[in-house]
Design an enzyme around this catalytic site. Structure first.
Site, PDB file in Angstrom:
ATOM      1  N   CYS A  32       5.174  59.606 -52.105  1.00  0.00           N
ATOM      2  CA  CYS A  32       5.586  58.243 -52.504  1.00  0.00           C
ATOM      3  C   CYS A  32       7.100  58.235 -52.380  1.00  0.00           C
ATOM      4  O   CYS A  32       7.809  58.481 -53.347  1.00  0.00           O
ATOM      5  CB  CYS A  32       5.145  57.956 -53.937  1.00  0.00           C
ATOM      6  SG  CYS A  32       3.357  57.964 -54.136  1.00  0.00           S
TER       7      CYS A  32
ATOM      8  N   ALA B 210       9.748  56.136 -50.832  1.00  0.00           N
ATOM      9  CA  ALA B 210      10.827  55.136 -50.755  1.00  0.00           C
ATOM     10  C   ALA B 210      11.516  54.968 -52.103  1.00  0.00           C
ATOM     11  O   ALA B 210      10.845  55.024 -53.138  1.00  0.00           O
ATOM     12  CB  ALA B 210      10.249  53.806 -50.290  1.00  0.00           C
TER      13      ALA B 210
ATOM     14  N   ASP C 276       5.194  56.015 -47.662  1.00  0.00           N
ATOM     15  CA  ASP C 276       5.245  54.983 -48.700  1.00  0.00           C
ATOM     16  C   ASP C 276       4.380  53.823 -48.248  1.00  0.00           C
ATOM     17  O   ASP C 276       4.325  53.513 -47.057  1.00  0.00           O
ATOM     18  CB  ASP C 276       6.672  54.499 -48.975  1.00  0.00           C
ATOM     19  CG  ASP C 276       6.790  53.940 -50.393  1.00  0.00           C
ATOM     20  OD1 ASP C 276       7.234  54.672 -51.294  1.00  0.00           O
ATOM     21  OD2 ASP C 276       6.379  52.770 -50.600  1.00  0.00           O
TER      22      ASP C 276
ATOM     23  N   GLY D  76      13.662  57.068 -50.745  1.00  0.00           N
ATOM     24  CA  GLY D  76      13.958  58.302 -50.012  1.00  0.00           C
ATOM     25  C   GLY D  76      14.940  59.237 -50.695  1.00  0.00           C
ATOM     26  O   GLY D  76      15.367  60.222 -50.100  1.00  0.00           O
ATOM     27  N   GLY D  77      15.280  58.946 -51.949  1.00  0.00           N
ATOM     28  CA  GLY D  77      16.247  59.803 -52.658  1.00  0.00           C
ATOM     29  C   GLY D  77      15.782  61.252 -52.688  1.00  0.00           C
ATOM     30  O   GLY D  77      16.547  62.174 -52.378  1.00  0.00           O
ATOM     31  N   LYS D  78      14.509  61.444 -53.028  1.00  0.00           N
ATOM     32  CA  LYS D  78      14.026  62.828 -53.158  1.00  0.00           C
ATOM     33  C   LYS D  78      13.730  63.427 -51.784  1.00  0.00           C
ATOM     34  O   LYS D  78      13.906  64.625 -51.585  1.00  0.00           O
ATOM     35  CB  LYS D  78      12.809  62.876 -54.081  1.00  0.00           C
ATOM     36  CG  LYS D  78      13.168  62.413 -55.493  1.00  0.00           C
ATOM     37  CD  LYS D  78      12.065  62.630 -56.488  1.00  0.00           C
ATOM     38  CE  LYS D  78      12.391  61.961 -57.821  1.00  0.00           C
ATOM     39  NZ  LYS D  78      12.363  60.483 -57.774  1.00  0.00           N
TER      40      LYS D  78
ATOM     41  N   CYS E  60       8.996  58.628 -63.623  1.00  0.00           N
ATOM     42  CA  CYS E  60      10.178  58.252 -64.413  1.00  0.00           C
ATOM     43  C   CYS E  60       9.674  57.447 -65.613  1.00  0.00           C
ATOM     44  O   CYS E  60      10.209  56.408 -65.946  1.00  0.00           O
ATOM     45  CB  CYS E  60      11.199  57.489 -63.583  1.00  0.00           C
ATOM     46  SG  CYS E  60      10.548  56.049 -62.739  1.00  0.00           S
TER      47      CYS E  60
ATOM     48  N   ASP F 278      -1.087  54.108 -47.455  1.00  0.00           N
ATOM     49  CA  ASP F 278      -1.509  54.476 -48.810  1.00  0.00           C
ATOM     50  C   ASP F 278      -1.734  55.987 -48.771  1.00  0.00           C
ATOM     51  O   ASP F 278      -2.651  56.460 -48.088  1.00  0.00           O
ATOM     52  CB  ASP F 278      -2.802  53.705 -49.139  1.00  0.00           C
ATOM     53  CG  ASP F 278      -3.449  54.191 -50.428  1.00  0.00           C
ATOM     54  OD1 ASP F 278      -2.924  55.148 -51.054  1.00  0.00           O
ATOM     55  OD2 ASP F 278      -4.485  53.622 -50.800  1.00  0.00           O
TER      56      ASP F 278
HETATM   57  C1  LIG Z   1       8.855  56.122 -58.048  1.00  0.00           C
HETATM   58  S1  LIG Z   1       8.932  55.315 -56.538  1.00  0.00           S
HETATM   59  C2  LIG Z   1       9.420  56.613 -55.477  1.00  0.00           C
HETATM   60  C3  LIG Z   1      10.874  56.965 -55.507  1.00  0.00           C
HETATM   61  C4  LIG Z   1      11.236  57.989 -54.447  1.00  0.00           C
HETATM   62  N1  LIG Z   1      10.420  59.176 -54.525  1.00  0.00           N
HETATM   63  C5  LIG Z   1      12.704  58.386 -54.513  1.00  0.00           C
HETATM   64  O1  LIG Z   1      13.018  59.393 -55.131  1.00  0.00           O
HETATM   65  O2  LIG Z   1      13.532  57.684 -53.924  1.00  0.00           O
HETATM   66  C6  LIG Z   1       7.241  55.154 -56.165  1.00  0.00           C
HETATM   67  C7  LIG Z   1       6.963  54.702 -54.741  1.00  0.00           C
HETATM   68  O3  LIG Z   1       5.569  54.828 -54.545  1.00  0.00           O
HETATM   69  C8  LIG Z   1       5.167  53.876 -53.592  1.00  0.00           C
HETATM   70  N2  LIG Z   1       3.708  53.812 -53.685  1.00  0.00           N
HETATM   71  C9  LIG Z   1       2.938  53.259 -54.643  1.00  0.00           C
HETATM   72  N3  LIG Z   1       1.627  53.487 -54.395  1.00  0.00           N
HETATM   73  C10 LIG Z   1       1.585  54.223 -53.259  1.00  0.00           C
HETATM   74  C11 LIG Z   1       0.524  54.778 -52.486  1.00  0.00           C
HETATM   75  N4  LIG Z   1      -0.758  54.608 -52.847  1.00  0.00           N
HETATM   76  N5  LIG Z   1       0.837  55.448 -51.363  1.00  0.00           N
HETATM   77  C12 LIG Z   1       2.125  55.615 -50.989  1.00  0.00           C
HETATM   78  N6  LIG Z   1       3.174  55.104 -51.676  1.00  0.00           N
HETATM   79  C13 LIG Z   1       2.899  54.429 -52.800  1.00  0.00           C
HETATM   80  C14 LIG Z   1       5.937  52.643 -54.009  1.00  0.00           C
HETATM   81  O4  LIG Z   1       6.045  51.725 -52.945  1.00  0.00           O
HETATM   82  C15 LIG Z   1       7.285  53.247 -54.422  1.00  0.00           C
HETATM   83  O5  LIG Z   1       8.181  53.187 -53.350  1.00  0.00           O
END
Ligand SMILES: C[S@@+](CC[C@H](N)C(=O)[O-])C[C@H]1O[C@@H](n2cnc3c(N)ncnc32)[C@H](O)[C@@H]1O
Length: 430
Positions: free
Chosen positions: A248, A250, A272, A252-254, A370, A298
């Site tokens: 997951c 976006a 994402d 993209g920080g991690k 978080c 997904d």
């Molecule tokens: C907590 S954020 C991620 C932050 C990211 N890891 C970072 O550090 O920048 C959660 C992300 O999960 C994505 N997301 C939610 N359900 C998802 C799924 N089933 N498959 C892939 N991405 C998903 C959302 O669009 C969102 O961008």
């Protein structure tokens, strides 16, 4: 002619009440204003969300009856004005005059008398003493109650931390500079900063600055990332040649932190499901001169994206209530509902179940949120471990957070990191 600032702020607040996040509705609103007004609009919108529940209680007590649904924007206009009266240095006569002006500009001249009367009384009588914890800490009632239940000794500290200004924290790109070298660059630029306590590449600034004032920012020397978010790389136990999944990803920080931490990885796959958020991953990778395989999918539907090769490492930074980052995203107080938590927990457990199946034997999965709600954190891990008898839970030997038995919880710290949760799971070799 540009719309008055407060009118735009009221419209942004209305959009948040209707379900849009500040990160969705604020950028187009900022674009409508001259550059000099933009920092003020941002401060008004963030501040009004942060103090929404307290200010809304006050406004309700001052209105004989609620405004008609079609006039709701004027309710928000008065909240913005109350925010300024209670929490800013702005002279009250200017707040009153400009709010009445904004009421006209919003096409509601018949409400200027009401707005003027309510704000004059608010100014004359001063702020009422909050008579509930929801009002005192300016959070929705359900959140206060849930936190009180989950964290009997910490709930009020969490609520206070959520209302504090978050520090600006950087992650130094280890491919470009050591932390010591970049601290010296900052000192030369006159930017006061110190190393973070737990994240090895983190630097906390004394005062936030626009990123274009950071030395070599455009060239990829540093990224803005909270200290707690940076800790993911210390848990993944990265090594050259590994194939890593960031499920997951976006914005993209991690993903970028992983690629910086171990340049010799075989491949990083970043997924994402939100098409609109993936360009942010691309931008970050490009600025930092890193590369990853991106998929819009997904993550839990393997047919959409998986090529059949298992992963050595998986970071699962699941969608969550984001209750650990409220100080950075105060709109969460308005957007999140208590009824969101159970479905989120279902999604979190579902993603964990599916992605576990594509982790190599001997591989490691780091689960992250978080959130500060156990329901999304160690209880998910406990449920998962019960179902997956083979999963081995590792207790990382770290100095941060609290051991929850099944993962570590960081609570938001007003002097440093956000609220975060991490658990480390390993799949036995055979
Ligand atoms: C907590 S954020 C991620 C932050 C990211 N890891 C970072 O550090 O920048 C959660 C992300 O999960 C994505 N997301 C939610 N359900 C998802 C799924 N089933 N498959 C892939 N991405 C998903 C959302 O669009 C969102 O961008």
């Amino acid at each position: 002619m540009a719309q008055p600032l407060r009118a735009v702020a009221a419209e942004v607040l209305l959009a948040v009440e209707q379900g849009q996040s500040l990160s969705q509705c604020l950028p187009p609103a900022l674009a409508r204003l001259p550059g000099t007004d933009r920092p003020t609009l941002q401060a008004l919108c963030y501040g009004s969300c942060r103090w929404f529940h307290r200010l809304d209680d006050e406004l309700h007590s001052r209105l004989k009856r609620p405004l008609r649904p079609g006039d709701r924007v004027i309710h928000h206009l008065m909240l913005v004005a109350l925010f300024q009266l209670r929490f800013s240095q702005q002279a009250s006569y200017a707040v009153l005059n400009e709010t009445v002006e904004a009421c006209r500009a919003l096409g509601k001249p018949h409400l200027t008398g009401l707005v003027n009367g309510v704000l004059r009384a608010a100014e004359r009588q001063g702020a009422p003493t909050p008579n509930t914890d929801a009002s005192r800490y300016s959070h929705p009632d359900w959140m206060v109650e849930k936190l009180r239940h989950n964290w009997p000794d910490d709930w009020s500290a969490i609520l206070e931390a959520n209302n504090a200004q978050a520090p600006m924290t950087l992650r130094v790109n280890a491919r470009r500079f050591t932390r010591t070298e970049y601290l010296a660059q900052l000192a030369e630029a006159g930017i006061a900063a110190s190393p973070t306590r737990f994240a090895p590449h983190g630097i906390q600034l004394e005062q936030p600055v626009p990123v274009d004032q950071l030395p070599w920012f455009a060239d990829g020397a540093v990224s803005v990332q909270d200290e707690a978010a940076q800790l993911c790389t210390t848990l993944l136990d990265l090594a050259p040649g590994q194939r890593v999944l960031d499920a997951c990803a976006a914005p993209g920080g991690k993903t970028c932190a992983i690629l910086e931490a171990c340049p010799e990885l075989a491949e990083v796959v970043a997924i994402d499901e939100a098409a609109a958020r993936l360009p942010r991953v691309e931008e970050n990778l490009e600025r930092l001169d890193l590369s990853a395989t991106l998929h819009q999918a997904d993550a839990g539907d393997l047919d959409q994206w998986w090529d059949g090769q298992a992963f050595d490492r998986i970071l699962l930074d699941v969608p969550c209530s984001a209750t650990g980052v409220i100080r950075r995203h105060p709109d969460i107080k308005l957007l999140r509902r208590e009824s969101d938590i159970l479905p989120l927990a279902g999604i979190q457990l579902g993603l964990l179940d599916t992605l576990w199946s594509i982790l190599k034997p001997g591989g490691r999965l780091v689960y992250a949120t978080c959130s500060v709600f156990p329901q999304e954190n160690h209880r998910i891990i406990q449920r998962f471990c019960k179902q997956q008898g083979a999963a081995v839970l590792r207790a990382p030997d770290v100095a941060w957070g609290r051991d929850m038995g099944a993962g570590r919880q960081l609570l938001p710290d007003p002097t440093s990191h956000d609220g975060f949760f991490y658990a480390v799971l390993e799949k036995p070799d055979s």
